[in-house]
Design a protein around this motif. Structure first.
Motif, PDB file in Angstrom:
ATOM      1  N   ARG A 172       0.852  -1.192   0.000  1.00 15.44           N
ATOM      2  CA  ARG A 172       0.000   0.000   0.000  1.00 15.44           C
ATOM      3  C   ARG A 172       0.887   1.241   0.000  1.00 15.44           C
ATOM      4  NH1 ARG A 172      -4.989   1.389   4.198  1.00 15.44           N
ATOM      5  NH2 ARG A 172      -6.403   2.160   2.580  1.00 15.44           N
ATOM      6  N   GLN A 196       2.541   8.538  -5.307  1.00 19.06           N
ATOM      7  CA  GLN A 196       2.224   8.163  -6.695  1.00 19.06           C
ATOM      8  C   GLN A 196       3.444   7.558  -7.382  1.00 19.06           C
ATOM      9  OE1 GLN A 196      -0.466  10.658  -9.230  1.00 19.06           O
ATOM     10  NE2 GLN A 196       1.403  10.988 -10.387  1.00 19.06           N
ATOM     11  N   VAL A 202       3.734   3.951  -6.550  1.00 14.87           N
ATOM     12  CA  VAL A 202       2.738   3.163  -7.288  1.00 14.87           C
ATOM     13  C   VAL A 202       3.195   2.944  -8.725  1.00 14.87           C
ATOM     14  CG1 VAL A 202       0.400   3.198  -8.242  1.00 14.87           C
ATOM     15  CG2 VAL A 202       0.792   3.831  -5.848  1.00 14.87           C
ATOM     16  N   ILE A 206      -3.596  -3.283  -9.872  1.00 16.52           N
ATOM     17  CA  ILE A 206      -3.961  -2.170  -8.995  1.00 16.52           C
ATOM     18  C   ILE A 206      -5.236  -2.524  -8.246  1.00 16.52           C
ATOM     19  CG2 ILE A 206      -4.787   0.216  -8.968  1.00 16.52           C
ATOM     20  CD1 ILE A 206      -2.936   0.774 -11.332  1.00 16.52           C
ATOM     21  N   ASP A 230      -2.299  -1.539  -3.596  1.00 18.91           N
ATOM     22  CA  ASP A 230      -3.448  -0.784  -3.083  1.00 18.91           C
ATOM     23  C   ASP A 230      -3.139   0.709  -3.194  1.00 18.91           C
ATOM     24  OD1 ASP A 230      -5.456   0.418  -1.598  1.00 18.91           O
ATOM     25  OD2 ASP A 230      -5.494  -1.174  -0.082  1.00 18.91           O
ATOM     26  N   ILE A 231      -3.979   1.446  -3.923  1.00 16.11           N
ATOM     27  CA  ILE A 231      -3.699   2.872  -4.166  1.00 16.11           C
ATOM     28  C   ILE A 231      -4.549   3.792  -3.297  1.00 16.11           C
ATOM     29  CG2 ILE A 231      -2.952   2.418  -6.537  1.00 16.11           C
ATOM     30  CD1 ILE A 231      -5.673   3.536  -7.473  1.00 16.11           C
ATOM     31  N   LEU A 273      -3.322   7.278  -2.057  1.00 14.98           N
ATOM     32  CA  LEU A 273      -2.997   8.373  -2.982  1.00 14.98           C
ATOM     33  C   LEU A 273      -4.064   9.470  -2.919  1.00 14.98           C
ATOM     34  CD1 LEU A 273      -1.724   6.522  -6.182  1.00 14.98           C
ATOM     35  CD2 LEU A 273      -0.453   7.271  -4.157  1.00 14.98           C
ATOM     36  N   LEU A 305      -1.569   4.906 -14.719  1.00 13.96           N
ATOM     37  CA  LEU A 305      -2.499   4.986 -13.596  1.00 13.96           C
ATOM     38  C   LEU A 305      -3.567   6.031 -13.907  1.00 13.96           C
ATOM     39  CD1 LEU A 305      -3.159   4.459 -10.511  1.00 13.96           C
ATOM     40  CD2 LEU A 305      -1.650   6.424 -10.043  1.00 13.96           C
ATOM     41  N   THR A 351      -5.894   8.863 -13.005  1.00 16.92           N
ATOM     42  CA  THR A 351      -5.856   9.807 -11.883  1.00 16.92           C
ATOM     43  C   THR A 351      -7.144  10.623 -11.734  1.00 16.92           C
ATOM     44  OG1 THR A 351      -4.660  11.325 -13.345  1.00 16.92           O
ATOM     45  CG2 THR A 351      -3.359  10.020 -11.792  1.00 16.92           C
TER      46      THR A 351
END
Length: 329
Positions: A8, A12, A15, A26, A49-50, A53, A212, A214
């Motif tokens: 986790r 950014q 990630v 993701i 795990d994002i 963010l 990713l 956003t």
């Protein structure tokens, strides 16, 4: 379930470093990914795990080009009930509230909703052939039970449909997807984010492995007064769409100045009805014009047996959605 690693990251950059490696998925709300893992449809080596963010929030840009920005981690339930969305983009609010159950909407994120996979039963049944799950294994739905399947944009490899309601509305509203990678920021028109199956049905979208999502950016419009999202399904409480229609009209003095139409439950991606939109511009919002627009929208449709009913249900749904958006019924 296969054992996997879980991390986790708090930044950014961390990630982006992690997702560039093979075998990584993701994790956001997990409302689809966890199901896929439990069923053995996907078996990642690592989940990133994002949730830490800063990709939450809904904000307005009131500059020369007015837009609304929705963070990729914003919950579906929060977006649907947000004051700006309800007042200025009611089509999106209606589509979100038509999707899934309240419990799932409280877990599912905007980015995750975009990345959810088809609910084709042959895709989920690992004992059956499926080109989307296992390329070149065949398509069980083509000659099988295909009641829920596509009538537009199919290939001889796949006739699955995209399951999202939210994405149908965002396609109609000409939204843009912002994605980030180590190379920088990229903007993808929403109508170009999801793919038709072609020869590579295993690829649902144009997002690169190292990118990713956003945020999603929605341009200002004049559709707030005349919008409607129609979803035809087997159960009103919770079911994926047999047919859905996102209809938005800009009407002045009884004349349609602009129109947006998209359908769900009919293709591998949200299906934009551009020919019908062009037909409606400059015309009065009458039942006769809506019926002609629906006939234009159905050009090229093809059914596969169990889903023959969609050839009649789809145009009828377009007429109903347009009529409700215009206030005729």
């Amino acid at each position: 379930m296969k054992q996997f690693q879980y991390i986790r990251p708090a930044t950014q950059q961390s990630v982006l470093d992690a997702i560039a490696k093979p075998g990584v998925k993701i994790l956001a709300g997990g409302s689809n990914l966890i199901d896929l893992m439990k069923r053995g449809v996907t078996s990642p080596d690592k989940l990133v795990d994002i949730q830490k963010l800063p990709l939450h929030g809904i904000s307005q840009n009131l500059g020369n080009v007015r837009t609304v920005s929705v963070g990729a981690l914003e919950l579906n339930s929060a977006v649907a009930e947000h004051k700006i969305i309800k007042e200025e983009f009611p089509l999106l609010s209606m589509a979100l509230n038509a999707g899934a159950s309240p419990q799932l909407r409280n877990m599912a994120t905007v980015g995750g909703n975009m990345m959810q996979r088809t609910r084709c039963t042959y895709f989920y049944d690992t004992t059956m052939p499926c080109n989307k799950r296992e390329p070149n294994s065949g398509c069980g739905a083509m000659e099988g039970i295909n009641r829920m399947h596509a009538i537009f944009g199919t290939s001889d490899k796949c006739i699955a449909v995209h399951p999202s309601d939210m994405c149908v509305a965002l396609a109609a509203l000409d939204a843009t997807v912002e994605v980030k990678s180590k190379k920088g920021t990229r903007y993808i028109p929403f109508t170009e984010f999801h793919k038709l199956p072609g020869d590579t049905p295993q690829l649902d979208n144009t997002l690169a492995k190292s990118e990713l999502i956003t945020r999603v950016i929605i341009p200002n419009n004049h559709f707030a007064k005349n919008s409607y999202y129609l979803k035809v399904r087997d159960r009103a409480s919770y079911a994926f769409a047999l047919i859905s229609v996102a209809a938005a009209l800009h009407i002045e003095g009884g004349t349609i100045k602009d129109a947006r139409l998209a359908m769900g439950g009919v293709a591998h991606k949200p299906w934009r009805l551009t020919a019908a939109e062009q037909f409606l511009k400059g015309k009065p919002g009458t039942a006769a014009n809506f019926e002609q627009a629906a006939q234009l929208a159905m050009q090229g449709a093809k059914s596969y047996g169990h889903n023959d009913f969609k050839l009649k249900m789809a145009p009828a749904s377009i007429v109903e959605a347009l009529s409700k958006a215009a206030g005729l019924v």
